[in-house]
Design an enzyme around this catalytic site. Structure first.
Site, PDB file in Angstrom:
ATOM      1  CE  LYS A  89     123.676 -91.044 -78.485  1.00  0.00           C
ATOM      2  NZ  LYS A  89     123.027 -89.967 -77.693  1.00  0.00           N
ATOM      3  CB  SER A 164     121.648 -87.835 -80.515  1.00  0.00           C
ATOM      4  OG  SER A 164     121.991 -87.973 -79.146  1.00  0.00           O
ATOM      5  CB  SER A 188     119.589 -87.360 -76.925  1.00  0.00           C
ATOM      6  OG  SER A 188     119.813 -86.205 -77.680  1.00  0.00           O
TER       7      SER A 188
END
Length: 466
Positions: A89, A164, A188
């Site tokens: 990420k 996210s 997330s």
């Protein structure tokens, strides 16, 4: 089904599980280089539609895959993910690799060193394909940001992949990588896993070292995204370790997380909570999960409906979330996500006493949920109250016709960030619009291994139904 998500339409080299890849590398049936090239070809074909990556590190991945190929060819001791394509990420600092955090503040930031998590992943032997799309600083449960736009679910590219960690989930679901790392502060990992028909897990604090620190404290944990519980457990084995920079990180207990997937429970006692804190999910979501619950009951799981639950504590999340992000983006400007700027402005409503009171009340909530979980092996809920919504937005405008703001539609996930309980989502079917729906399992503090054991059994039953 959209061909981007339809695994039957994929190059077979992109369909292998982590275990299958390692087995085929070992016997010489597959090459890490050809497997990586197949994944890179899918990125070339579909990335413009899905937008899973901020940065694709194809040269680095090719170098790593060539090294892995030599390891397997020479019969050397392979590492845990030797030659397996994976992604990190874009919130996680990676030495020498741009890490934008989805923010103009970090548009060109090249970290000088790896975070502990990145270091563990680089040591795993996998081929790191790229840095995945996230919301700005990870503030919302949609992976849209000012740097490279919004990520989309491969099941319907007109809808968000969630966030996210939406780029991570979309990348796995589209066949760009075998597994991916995500971070979860209010859902997330689990929200995008649900929107992309994947397994996503949030372990408890300390399982995976967390550094640099976050103002959200123990609400946040990193976790794996994968097609199966076993692949998720494999990645969790890689990412879990003790690190002196995280005082909560713990020494690994005997027995790996992947091994836990083979430990079939003698019985599973569960509560099923179709709503939480009196708040109901969308009818099509509840119908899909209820059908899965009926299937699990028919296979012998002892599941009792939970009529009364702890009350929803968005009030606590709102204080901690808004003030935390205000500390990260104290002076929003024209390059800042306009909705994030509103959240930062909202933080001005709260005082230091409000923040301290929220943390104190959270400890009581944490104990309340733990006492509930002491009565069963797992709590089962829908993962998300809604299906995938418009890309780039902070969330749906309504849930069951009730107005919703930036995160108060995600109570099925953020509740267990507030309480710090390990949680995992598993695909449970599709709603009335043919979009994926997740089923969430939550277990007691420190019980990640038993959670994975239960999750593997639930996954087996639900897959057999299909």
């Amino acid at each position: 089904m959209n061909p981007i998500a339809d695994r039957g339409q994929w190059n077979e080299l992109c369909r292998f599980s982590v275990d299958d890849l390692l087995t085929n590398y070992s016997n010489g049936s597959l090459s890490p280089v050809e497997v990586l090239n197949a994944h890179l070809a899918r990125i070339e074909q579909y990335e413009h539609t899905i937008n899973a990556f901020v940065t694709v590190t194809s040269d680095l991945a090719k170098k790593q895959a060539k090294h892995s190929e030599k390891v397997w060819h020479r019969g050397e001791n392979p590492r845990a993910l030797e030659g397996v394509p994976y992604a990190i990420k874009d919130l996680v600092p990676t030495a020498g690799i741009r890490t934008t955090k989805g923010s103009a503040l970090f548009r060109d930031w090249i970290p000088p060193e790896n975070s502990p998590l990145a270091q563990l992943l680089f040591k795993s032997g996998g081929a790191m394909v790229g840095k995945t799309t996230t919301s700005e600083i990870g503030w919302k449960a949609d992976a849209g940001n000012p740097i490279n736009g919004a990520s989309r679910t491969p099941y319907d590219p007109t809808r968000t992949s969630g966030g996210s960690s939406g780029g991570a989930a979309a990348g796995v679901a589209a066949g760009f990588v075998a597994v991916a790392q995500g971070g979860d502060g209010a859902g997330s990992v689990r929200i995008p896993a649900s929107f992309c028909n994947l397994v996503g897990m949030k372990p408890g604090p300390g399982v995976i070292p967390y550094y640099p620190p976050t103002p959200l404290g123990q609400l946040v944990a990193n976790g794996p995204l994968a097609h199966t519980v076993r692949d998720a457990a494999h990645l969790l084995d890689v990412m879990s370790a003790q690190d002196p920079r995280d005082s909560l990180s713990v020494v690994r207990q005997p027995g790996g997380y992947r091994e836990a997937c083979d430990e079939t429970p003698d019985r599973i006692r569960a509560y099923y909570a179709p709503s939480w804190g009196g708040r109901k999910v969308e009818p099509s979501i509840e119908a899909t999960v209820s059908e899965a619950i009926s299937c699990l009951k028919s296979e012998g799981l002892e599941i009792a409906d939970l009529e009364e639950t702890p009350r929803d504590r968005f009030d606590l999340l709102d204080v901690i979330w808004t003030t935390g992000f205000a500390s990260l983006v104290p002076r929003p400007n024209g390059d800042t996500d306009s909705e994030l700027a509103k959240v930062v402005e909202r933080a001005k409503l709260y005082s230091g006493v409000d923040l301290a009171s929220a943390h104190l009340a959270r400890q009581s909530y944490k104990a309340e949920v733990e006492l509930l979980l002491q009565q069963v092996d797992v709590l089962i809920t829908p993962t998300v109250a809604v299906g995938p919504f418009e890309p780039g937005s902070p969330g749906p405008q309504t849930v069951t016709e009730t107005p919703a703001n930036y995160l108060d539609w995600a109570w099925m996930t953020y509740s267990f960030n507030l309480s710090e309980h390990p949680s995992i989502t598993i695909p449970s079917g599709f709603d009335d619009t043919d979009l994926p729906v997740g089923i969430q399992l939550i277990s007691r503090h420190g019980s990640e291994r038993s959670l994975l054991s239960c999750a593997s059994e639930v996954e087996r039953i639900l897959r057999a139904r299909d």
